[in-house]
Design an enzyme around this catalytic site. Structure first.
Site, short mmCIF file in Angstrom:
data_model
loop_
_atom_site.label_atom_id
_atom_site.label_comp_id
_atom_site.label_asym_id
_atom_site.label_seq_id
_atom_site.Cartn_x
_atom_site.Cartn_y
_atom_site.Cartn_z
CE LYS A 76 23.35 29.73 27.70
NZ LYS A 76 23.95 29.42 26.42
CD GLU A 118 15.53 22.20 40.61
OE1 GLU A 118 16.72 21.87 40.39
OE2 GLU A 118 15.19 23.37 40.81
N GLY A 119 14.48 21.88 37.26
CA GLY A 119 14.07 23.14 36.64
C GLY A 119 13.21 22.91 35.41
CB THR A 120 13.70 20.62 32.51
OG1 THR A 120 15.00 21.18 32.29
CG2 THR A 120 13.04 20.32 31.18
CB THR A 140 19.77 15.57 36.74
OG1 THR A 140 20.94 16.12 37.35
CG2 THR A 140 18.93 14.97 37.85
CG ASP A 142 23.26 17.45 39.50
OD1 ASP A 142 24.40 17.14 39.11
OD2 ASP A 142 22.74 18.56 39.27
CG HIS A 288 30.97 20.19 31.59
ND1 HIS A 288 31.66 21.20 32.20
CD2 HIS A 288 29.67 20.56 31.58
CE1 HIS A 288 30.81 22.16 32.54
NE2 HIS A 288 29.60 21.80 32.18
CD GLN A 290 31.70 14.77 37.53
OE1 GLN A 290 31.21 14.49 38.61
NE2 GLN A 290 32.21 15.97 37.28
O1 F6P Z 1 22.89 19.78 36.88
C1 F6P Z 1 23.89 19.12 36.17
C2 F6P Z 1 25.19 19.87 36.29
O2 F6P Z 1 26.20 19.15 35.59
C3 F6P Z 1 25.63 20.16 37.72
O3 F6P Z 1 26.18 19.04 38.36
C4 F6P Z 1 26.60 21.30 37.50
O4 F6P Z 1 26.69 22.12 38.63
C5 F6P Z 1 25.97 22.05 36.36
O5 F6P Z 1 25.10 21.15 35.69
C6 F6P Z 1 26.95 22.59 35.36
O6 F6P Z 1 26.25 23.37 34.46
P1 F6P Z 1 26.88 23.95 33.12
O7 F6P Z 1 26.88 22.85 32.11
O8 F6P Z 1 25.97 25.05 32.76
O9 F6P Z 1 28.28 24.38 33.44
#
Ligand code: F6P
Length: 365
Positions: A76, A118-120, A140, A142, A288, A290
Site C-alpha cells: 500500500k 514491478e511496482g516496488t 514475485t 508471478d 495465498h 502459493q
Molecule cells: O503479485 C503477487 C500476487 O500474489 C498476485 O499473484 C495476486 O493477484 C496478488 O498478489 C494478490 O494480492 P493480495 O495479497 O493483495 O491479495
C-alpha cells in the site's frame, strides 16, 4: 564513497525466499565488508514512519527456510502516490517521497536494497532518480518482472500448484469429475503454464491467450467420449474469455493498493461448463497458499545469489541497477529498462508450443 551503513526493505506481496535474500544481504554485508545493516519494516511504510531494526548475523540465523519476510511488507505504500482513506470514506492521493528521502538521509544510509516486484522497483527507481542510491532485487510469485528470467518465489508457487494438481487428479479421477484449479499470477500466465504442464493438466488458460469456452467444452467432451470423463483445467486468475473482461473481486478504485484484485474466473468457468456439459465440475481457488511456506531449494539459492550480488554491486557503486538472472548468470540491468514493466507470456513462447504439442488445450479459437 566508502559504504558503512545499508538499508533493506521488502515491498509488495510477500513470497517464499524473501528471508533468504535478507539473510544473504546481511551476511555478505557484515562478513565480507563489515557494514551495518538496517532492516526497514513493512516496506516503504517503515521509511515514512522511521520504523527499523538492526540486522545481524545472529538475528538472521535460522531464517533461510522460513516463508514470509522477517521485516514485514506492504503493497500500500507508494511514496509518490500515497493513498489514504479520508474521514468521509473517499480515497486521497499525495506525494510523500520527500519525507521518505529525508528519513533515508537521517538514517545515515549509503545504499537502499529494494526487494520487490514491478511496482516496488518503479518506486525504488524514482527514489534513485531523486538522489537515493538504490539497488533492486527482483521478487514475485508471478515471475512477471521485466529484465530477469526468473524471480525468486515463483518456483515455490509453481511447486505448491503442482502438489495441488496431483491431489486434485486423484480425487477427480475417482469421481470422474472436471476439476478446475485457479492460480495466481495477475496478468501473467507463468504460474498457470508451468504448473499446468508439470501437473499434467488437460487444459491451461492464461491471461495472454483469451479463451474460447466452446473450445474448452469441446476438449472436455472429447475426453469424456474417449472414455475419460475426468479432466483437469488450470486457469490463471487474470484469464478472460474472448471478447470478455477479466473477473475482479475488488475494483482498483476501491483499494488502497490502487490495482484491482483479480479472482473468480475458475468459478465462472465451472458454472458455465456445469450448465453445458453432463459432467460434475468443481473449482478450487489456490490463493495465498502459493505465497506462504518454506521456499524450494531453487528459490533459496536464487535469493542467496541475488543478495550477495546486490551487496557486491553496492560495493562497486552500481546504483540504479537490478540484480537479475539471465541465462543462469546473475547480471546487472539498469532499473530504467525494467522498473514498472511486466513480462507476460508471449503467445508463441516455447512453453506454449510445447504444451500444445503434447495435447494440452489453451482454449484457443
Ligand atoms: O503479485 C503477487 C500476487 O500474489 C498476485 O499473484 C495476486 O493477484 C496478488 O498478489 C494478490 O494480492 P493480495 O495479497 O493483495 O491479495
Amino acid at each position: 564513497m566508502a559504504i558503512k551503513r545499508v538499508g533493506i526493505l521488502t515491498g509488495g506481496g510477500d513470497c517464499s525466499g524473501l528471508n533468504a535474500v535478507i539473510r544473504s544481504v546481511t551476511r555478505s554485508a557484515i562478513i565480507k565488508h563489515n557494514w551495518h545493516v538496517i532492516g526497514i519494516e513493512d516496506g516503504f511504510e517503515g521509511l515514512l514512519e522511521n520504523r527499523t531494526q538492526p540486522l545481524t548475523v545472529r538475528s538472521t540465523r535460522d531464517i533461510l527456510p522460513l516463508g514470509g519476510t522477517v521485516i514485514g511488507t506492504t503493497n500500500k505504500g507508494n511514496l509518490f502516490a500515497y493513498r489514504r482513506v479520508l474521514p468521509d470514506g473517499t480515497l486521497a492521493t499525495e506525494d510523500r517521497s520527500k519525507e521518505a528521502i529525508d528519513n533515508f538521509n537521517r538514517m545515515g544510509l549509503d545504499c537502499l536494497f529494494v526487494v520487490g516486484g514491478e511496482g516496488t522497483q518503479e518506486i525504488g527507481f524514482k527514489l534513485h532518480q531523486a538522489g537515493c542510491p538504490v539497488i533492486g532485487i527482483p521478487k514475485t510469485i508471478d515471475n512477471d518482472l521485466y529484465g530477469t528470467d526468473y524471480t525468486f518465489g515463483f518456483q515455490t508457487a509453481v511447486q505448491v500448484a503442482v502438489d495441488a494438481l496431483d491431489r486434485l487428479t486423484t480425487t477427480g479421477k475417482s469421481h470422474q469429475r472436471v476439476m478446475i484449479l485457479e492460480v495466481m499470477g495477475r496478468n501473467a500466465g507463468w504460474i498457470a503454464l508451468e504448473s499446468g504442464i508439470a501437473g499434467g493438466a488437460h487444459i491451461i488458460l492464461i491471461p495472454e491467450i483469451p479463451y474460447d469456452l466452446e473450445k474448452v467444452e469441446e476438449k472436455v467432451r472429447l475426453r469424456a467420449e474417449g472414455g475419460s470423463p475426468f479432466s483437469i483445467i488450470v486457469v490463471g486468475e487474470g484469464a478472460r474469455e474472448m471478447g470478455g473482461e477479466q473477473i475482479v473481486s475488488a475494483a482498483a478504485g476501491t483499494r488502497l493498493q490502487g490495482v484491482a484484485q483479480l479472482g473468480g474466473v475458475g468459478n465462472y468457468i465451472a458454472g458455465r461448463l456445469g450448465r453445458n456439459l453432463d459432467l460434475e465440475v468443481r473449482c478450487t481457488v489456490l490463493g495465498h497458499v502459493q505465497r506462504g511456506g518454506t521456499p524450494t531449494s531453487f528459490d533459496r539459492l536464487l535469493g542467496t545469489r541475488l543478495g550477495h550480488c546486490a551487496v557486491e554491486a553496492a560495493c562497486q557503486g552500481e546504483f540504479g541497477k537490478l540484480v537479475a538472472l539471465k541465462s543462469l548468470e546473475v547480471v546487472l540491468v539498469p532499473l530504467d529498462e525494467c522498473a514498472g514493466k511486466v513480462r507476460t507470456v508471449p503467445p508463441g513462447h516455447q512453453l506454449v508450443t510445447c504444451a500444445e504439442a503434447i495435447g494440452i488445450s489453451l482454449g484457443r479459437a
